[in-house]
Design a protein around this motif. Structure first.
Motif, mmCIF file in Angstrom:
data_model
loop_
_atom_site.group_PDB
_atom_site.id
_atom_site.type_symbol
_atom_site.label_atom_id
_atom_site.label_comp_id
_atom_site.label_asym_id
_atom_site.label_seq_id
_atom_site.Cartn_x
_atom_site.Cartn_y
_atom_site.Cartn_z
ATOM 1 N N CYS A 5 0.844 -1.200 0.000
ATOM 2 C CA CYS A 5 0.000 0.000 0.000
ATOM 3 C C CYS A 5 0.880 1.252 0.000
ATOM 4 O O CYS A 5 1.745 1.399 0.857
ATOM 5 C CB CYS A 5 -0.898 -0.019 1.231
ATOM 6 S SG CYS A 5 -1.808 1.516 1.430
ATOM 7 N N CYS A 8 0.413 3.309 3.471
ATOM 8 C CA CYS A 8 0.846 2.874 4.808
ATOM 9 C C CYS A 8 1.830 1.716 4.756
ATOM 10 O O CYS A 8 2.197 1.180 5.800
ATOM 11 C CB CYS A 8 -0.374 2.484 5.644
ATOM 12 S SG CYS A 8 -1.077 0.898 5.165
ATOM 13 N N CYS A 36 -6.735 -2.067 1.257
ATOM 14 C CA CYS A 36 -5.664 -2.272 2.246
ATOM 15 C C CYS A 36 -6.307 -2.568 3.602
ATOM 16 O O CYS A 36 -7.179 -1.838 4.057
ATOM 17 C CB CYS A 36 -4.788 -1.026 2.338
ATOM 18 S SG CYS A 36 -3.613 -1.059 3.701
ATOM 19 N N CYS A 39 -5.139 0.567 6.193
ATOM 20 C CA CYS A 39 -5.626 1.955 6.096
ATOM 21 C C CYS A 39 -6.853 2.093 5.187
ATOM 22 O O CYS A 39 -7.379 3.187 5.021
ATOM 23 C CB CYS A 39 -4.511 2.885 5.626
ATOM 24 S SG CYS A 39 -4.176 2.786 3.863
HETATM 25 ZN ZN LIG Z 1 -2.714 1.089 3.515
#
Ligand SMILES: [Zn+2]
Length: 317
Positions: A5, A8, A36, A39
């Motif tokens: 991701c 994050c 994700c 997040c």
């Molecule tokens: Zn993420």
């Protein structure tokens, strides 16, 4: 496996749905939209390579100048529904107190820039498409170049505003673009972005059929919280959010419900239509857009509109 991701670095994802190019039919390849687990940012997987991605933008994706009465009417309509964007930017620049040009990233054929120019703004445009930049210059008299933002020949801290309408969701590196915009803006300059809002009711109701996910052209789908985080970490603070766009929200719902009627999709797929069938489909689509108005206005009033426009400025100190 999806890429880590970008927001994050999370490596665990949940599959939301499988989809292909529903709107323009440029490929039959299947993609997935995943979320994700850390997040909640949504991304397309597998991510197309740059040459693949180029094929998913049809040749006449940007603009086709024609001179028929029907297309002159369409041009009037496009100007009318763009007023929302123009006013949003006008107010942002006025309140910033800055002078300097407005740079529109992803300027397409330059209609927006010509409208700003008519209101006394100095403007510049940038687009990946050479054809789009050419049309912006020759038809709309807006200076435009074909480049990526990071390599564009503009002076640092020179722009009163940088605008990106429906750009970030198409980029491999949206953060890099925010960084470049940050460098180009004057101290009180304004960043204005607009993207489809993945936290809208339409997405909840329609899922993969919502045209805001636009597989495989949208590499990321943002919710307001994702944008806030990305802007914050890019050195921006958010000043204003708007969830309704007269150009995008009602037409977006009409296209989600009846992709076969969307005028641009019909043009790109080169649907074989006689003049009567063409007119009938245009009128039907227009009626659907009008019918979509109340729902899209309500959705936006509840801060769940299908697009989000944000004004941000550089954080101080
Ligand atoms: Zn993420």
């Amino acid at each position: 496996m999806p890429n880590p991701c970008p927001a994050c670095d999370g490596a665990e994802f949940q599959l939301l749905f499988n989809a292909s190019d529903r709107l323009y039919n440029t490929t039959s390849k299947q993609f997935q939209v995943v979320e994700c687990k850390r997040c909640r940012l949504l991304q397309l997987t597998p991510q197309p390579t740059p040459p693949e991605l180029e094929q998913y933008y049809p040749k006449n994706y940007w603009f086709t100048p024609e001179m028929s009465t029907a297309s002159r009417l369409k041009e009037l309509y496009r100007r009318f529904v763009l007023l929302d964007h123009v006013r949003f930017v006008e107010r942002a620049v006025r309140e910033s107190g800055e002078s300097g040009p407005v740079l529109d990233v992803g300027c397409g054929g330059g209609l927006f820039l010509s409208m700003l120019q008519n209101r006394g703004f100095r403007v510049m445009g940038l687009d990946f498409s050479l054809e789009a930049a050419r049309v912006a210059w020759s038809l709309n008299h807006a200076p435009a170049i074909c480049a990526s933002l990071a390599s564009a020949p503009f002076l640092p801290r020179s722009c009163a505003a940088v605008t990106m309408f429906h750009v970030l969701e198409h980029l491999y590196e949206p953060r890099q673009y925010l960084q470049s915009a940050h460098a180009l803006l004057r101290p009180d300059g304004r960043l204005i972005i607009q993207v489809p809002n993945a936290a809208c009711w339409q997405f909840l109701l329609l899922g993969a059929a919502w045209n805001g996910v636009d597989v495989p052209r949208h590499l990321y789908d943002f919710r307001p919280a994702d944008l806030d985080r990305m802007l914050e970490s890019g050195g921006f603070e958010v000043l204003r959010r708007k969830y309704f766009s007269l150009r995008d929200n009602p037409a977006g719902l009409a296209t989600s419900l009846a992709p076969g009627l969307d005028p641009m999709a019909r043009r790109i797929r080169q649907s074989k239509e006689g003049p009567r069938e063409r007119l009938a489909k245009d009128l039907l689509y227009g009626a659907l857009v009008v019918a979509a108005l109340p729902f899209t206005a309500l959705e936006a009033a509840c801060r769940a509109g299908s697009t989000i426009m944000i004004e941000a400025r550089k954080k101080k100190g």
